[in-house]
Design a protein around this motif. Sequence first.
Motif, PDB file in Angstrom:
ATOM      1  N   ILE A   5     -12.180   6.455  -4.282  1.00 47.73           N
ATOM      2  CA  ILE A   5     -11.941   5.946  -2.925  1.00 47.73           C
ATOM      3  C   ILE A   5     -13.263   5.799  -2.180  1.00 47.73           C
ATOM      4  CG2 ILE A   5     -10.892   6.500  -0.686  1.00 47.73           C
ATOM      5  CD1 ILE A   5      -8.599   7.836  -2.330  1.00 47.73           C
ATOM      6  N   LEU A   6     -14.124   6.797  -2.320  1.00 50.17           N
ATOM      7  CA  LEU A   6     -15.436   6.733  -1.667  1.00 50.17           C
ATOM      8  C   LEU A   6     -16.267   5.571  -2.203  1.00 50.17           C
ATOM      9  CD1 LEU A   6     -16.433  10.505  -1.398  1.00 50.17           C
ATOM     10  CD2 LEU A   6     -15.803   8.947   0.464  1.00 50.17           C
ATOM     11  N   ALA A   7     -16.188   5.323  -3.510  1.00 45.48           N
ATOM     12  CA  ALA A   7     -16.957   4.241  -4.114  1.00 45.48           C
ATOM     13  C   ALA A   7     -16.543   2.889  -3.538  1.00 45.48           C
ATOM     14  CB  ALA A   7     -16.775   4.257  -5.633  1.00 45.48           C
ATOM     15  N   LEU A  13     -18.249  -0.890   3.002  1.00 48.91           N
ATOM     16  CA  LEU A  13     -19.081  -0.559   4.162  1.00 48.91           C
ATOM     17  C   LEU A  13     -20.454  -1.213   4.066  1.00 48.91           C
ATOM     18  CD1 LEU A  13     -19.253   1.070   6.794  1.00 48.91           C
ATOM     19  CD2 LEU A  13     -20.147   2.963   5.451  1.00 48.91           C
ATOM     20  N   VAL A  14     -21.035  -1.224   2.874  1.00 47.18           N
ATOM     21  CA  VAL A  14     -22.328  -1.889   2.678  1.00 47.18           C
ATOM     22  C   VAL A  14     -22.208  -3.369   3.039  1.00 47.18           C
ATOM     23  CG1 VAL A  14     -23.934  -2.689   0.881  1.00 47.18           C
ATOM     24  CG2 VAL A  14     -23.290  -0.283   1.005  1.00 47.18           C
ATOM     25  N   ILE A  71     -21.682   4.457  -7.347  1.00 53.36           N
ATOM     26  CA  ILE A  71     -20.990   5.678  -6.924  1.00 53.36           C
ATOM     27  C   ILE A  71     -19.857   6.040  -7.875  1.00 53.36           C
ATOM     28  CG2 ILE A  71     -19.571   6.689  -5.088  1.00 53.36           C
ATOM     29  CD1 ILE A  71     -21.278   5.065  -3.096  1.00 53.36           C
ATOM     30  N   ALA A  72     -19.135   5.041  -8.368  1.00 53.74           N
ATOM     31  CA  ALA A  72     -17.957   5.302  -9.201  1.00 53.74           C
ATOM     32  C   ALA A  72     -18.313   5.937 -10.547  1.00 53.74           C
ATOM     33  CB  ALA A  72     -17.183   4.005  -9.431  1.00 53.74           C
ATOM     34  N   ARG A  73     -19.367   5.485 -11.166  1.00 55.02           N
ATOM     35  CA  ARG A  73     -19.835   5.950 -12.478  1.00 55.02           C
ATOM     36  C   ARG A  73     -18.862   5.638 -13.608  1.00 55.02           C
ATOM     37  NH1 ARG A  73     -22.364  11.787 -11.046  1.00 55.02           N
ATOM     38  NH2 ARG A  73     -23.970  11.045  -9.624  1.00 55.02           N
ATOM     39  N   THR A  75     -15.321   3.964 -15.259  1.00 54.46           N
ATOM     40  CA  THR A  75     -14.474   2.762 -15.124  1.00 54.46           C
ATOM     41  C   THR A  75     -14.962   1.825 -14.015  1.00 54.46           C
ATOM     42  OG1 THR A  75     -12.858   3.850 -13.682  1.00 54.46           O
ATOM     43  CG2 THR A  75     -12.428   3.934 -16.058  1.00 54.46           C
ATOM     44  N   PRO A  76     -16.195   1.346 -14.134  1.00 55.63           N
ATOM     45  CA  PRO A  76     -16.745   0.506 -13.066  1.00 55.63           C
ATOM     46  C   PRO A  76     -15.940  -0.770 -12.832  1.00 55.63           C
ATOM     47  CG  PRO A  76     -18.171   0.470 -14.987  1.00 55.63           C
ATOM     48  CD  PRO A  76     -17.136   1.507 -15.245  1.00 55.63           C
ATOM     49  N   GLY A  77     -15.426  -1.363 -13.911  1.00 54.24           N
ATOM     50  CA  GLY A  77     -14.651  -2.588 -13.740  1.00 54.24           C
ATOM     51  C   GLY A  77     -13.427  -2.384 -12.881  1.00 54.24           C
ATOM     52  N   GLN A  78     -12.773  -1.270 -13.063  1.00 50.42           N
ATOM     53  CA  GLN A  78     -11.574  -0.967 -12.280  1.00 50.42           C
ATOM     54  C   GLN A  78     -11.919  -0.826 -10.791  1.00 50.42           C
ATOM     55  OE1 GLN A  78      -9.671   2.675 -13.449  1.00 50.42           O
ATOM     56  NE2 GLN A  78      -7.804   2.225 -12.313  1.00 50.42           N
ATOM     57  N   HIS A  79     -13.027  -0.208 -10.503  1.00 46.99           N
ATOM     58  CA  HIS A  79     -13.434  -0.038  -9.109  1.00 46.99           C
ATOM     59  C   HIS A  79     -13.813  -1.371  -8.468  1.00 46.99           C
ATOM     60  CE1 HIS A  79     -13.643   4.070 -10.591  1.00 46.99           C
ATOM     61  NE2 HIS A  79     -13.437   4.417  -9.332  1.00 46.99           N
ATOM     62  N   ILE A  80     -14.411  -2.249  -9.251  1.00 47.07           N
ATOM     63  CA  ILE A  80     -14.746  -3.584  -8.741  1.00 47.07           C
ATOM     64  C   ILE A  80     -13.462  -4.342  -8.410  1.00 47.07           C
ATOM     65  CG2 ILE A  80     -15.703  -5.832  -9.419  1.00 47.07           C
ATOM     66  CD1 ILE A  80     -17.790  -3.772  -8.532  1.00 47.07           C
ATOM     67  N   TYR A  81     -12.452  -4.207  -9.254  1.00 48.65           N
ATOM     68  CA  TYR A  81     -11.175  -4.876  -8.981  1.00 48.65           C
ATOM     69  C   TYR A  81     -10.542  -4.336  -7.690  1.00 48.65           C
ATOM     70  CZ  TYR A  81     -11.456  -6.937 -13.627  1.00 48.65           C
ATOM     71  OH  TYR A  81     -11.858  -7.639 -14.720  1.00 48.65           O
ATOM     72  N   TRP A  82     -10.658  -3.043  -7.461  1.00 49.14           N
ATOM     73  CA  TRP A  82     -10.124  -2.467  -6.223  1.00 49.14           C
ATOM     74  C   TRP A  82     -10.892  -2.979  -5.014  1.00 49.14           C
ATOM     75  CZ3 TRP A  82      -5.522  -0.863  -5.531  1.00 49.14           C
ATOM     76  CH2 TRP A  82      -4.823  -0.264  -6.565  1.00 49.14           C
ATOM     77  N   LEU A  83     -12.211  -3.091  -5.151  1.00 49.65           N
ATOM     78  CA  LEU A  83     -13.008  -3.639  -4.046  1.00 49.65           C
ATOM     79  C   LEU A  83     -12.621  -5.097  -3.800  1.00 49.65           C
ATOM     80  CD1 LEU A  83     -15.197  -3.376  -1.912  1.00 49.65           C
ATOM     81  CD2 LEU A  83     -16.902  -3.827  -3.701  1.00 49.65           C
TER      82      LEU A  83
END
Length: 130
Positions: A5-7, A13-14, A71-73, A75-83
């Motif tokens: 969530i923070l990632a 935010l950036v 920040i995520a370290r 599963t980066p692809g998954q975090h990009i999809y969430w973003l």
Amino acid sequence: MVRSILAVAAGYLVMAVLTLIFFAALGILVPEHFGVGMDKGNLFPLQPWPLVILGTGLVFAAAGGNVTVLIARQTPGQHIYWLAAVIVVMGLVSAFAARGVQPLWYQVALVIVGIIGVMIGGALRRTPQS
């Protein structure tokens, strides 16, 4: 879970902070288009500003994607999809708020550019450095 969530939040935010700084600078540098001298009845900037905004939006989204993956370290692809999903949701909110003021094509373009930008930023971060 908290790190995920923070990632995503940090990536968004950036993007938001860079965009705010950019528009503040435009308000100072070209006040007739973005500042106190702007026509309040027409909040859609004249050419070439929409293209400039889309271009910088791509760069700012790439920065957000990069931060998210950093920040995520895991599963980066998954975090990009969430973003990207956050960008779509916020794009819908923005399109609803700006209806009648900004053209729909521009709102759609902002979302598409944002998604492409975070994908690029995430891919850059995941690419091994030589």
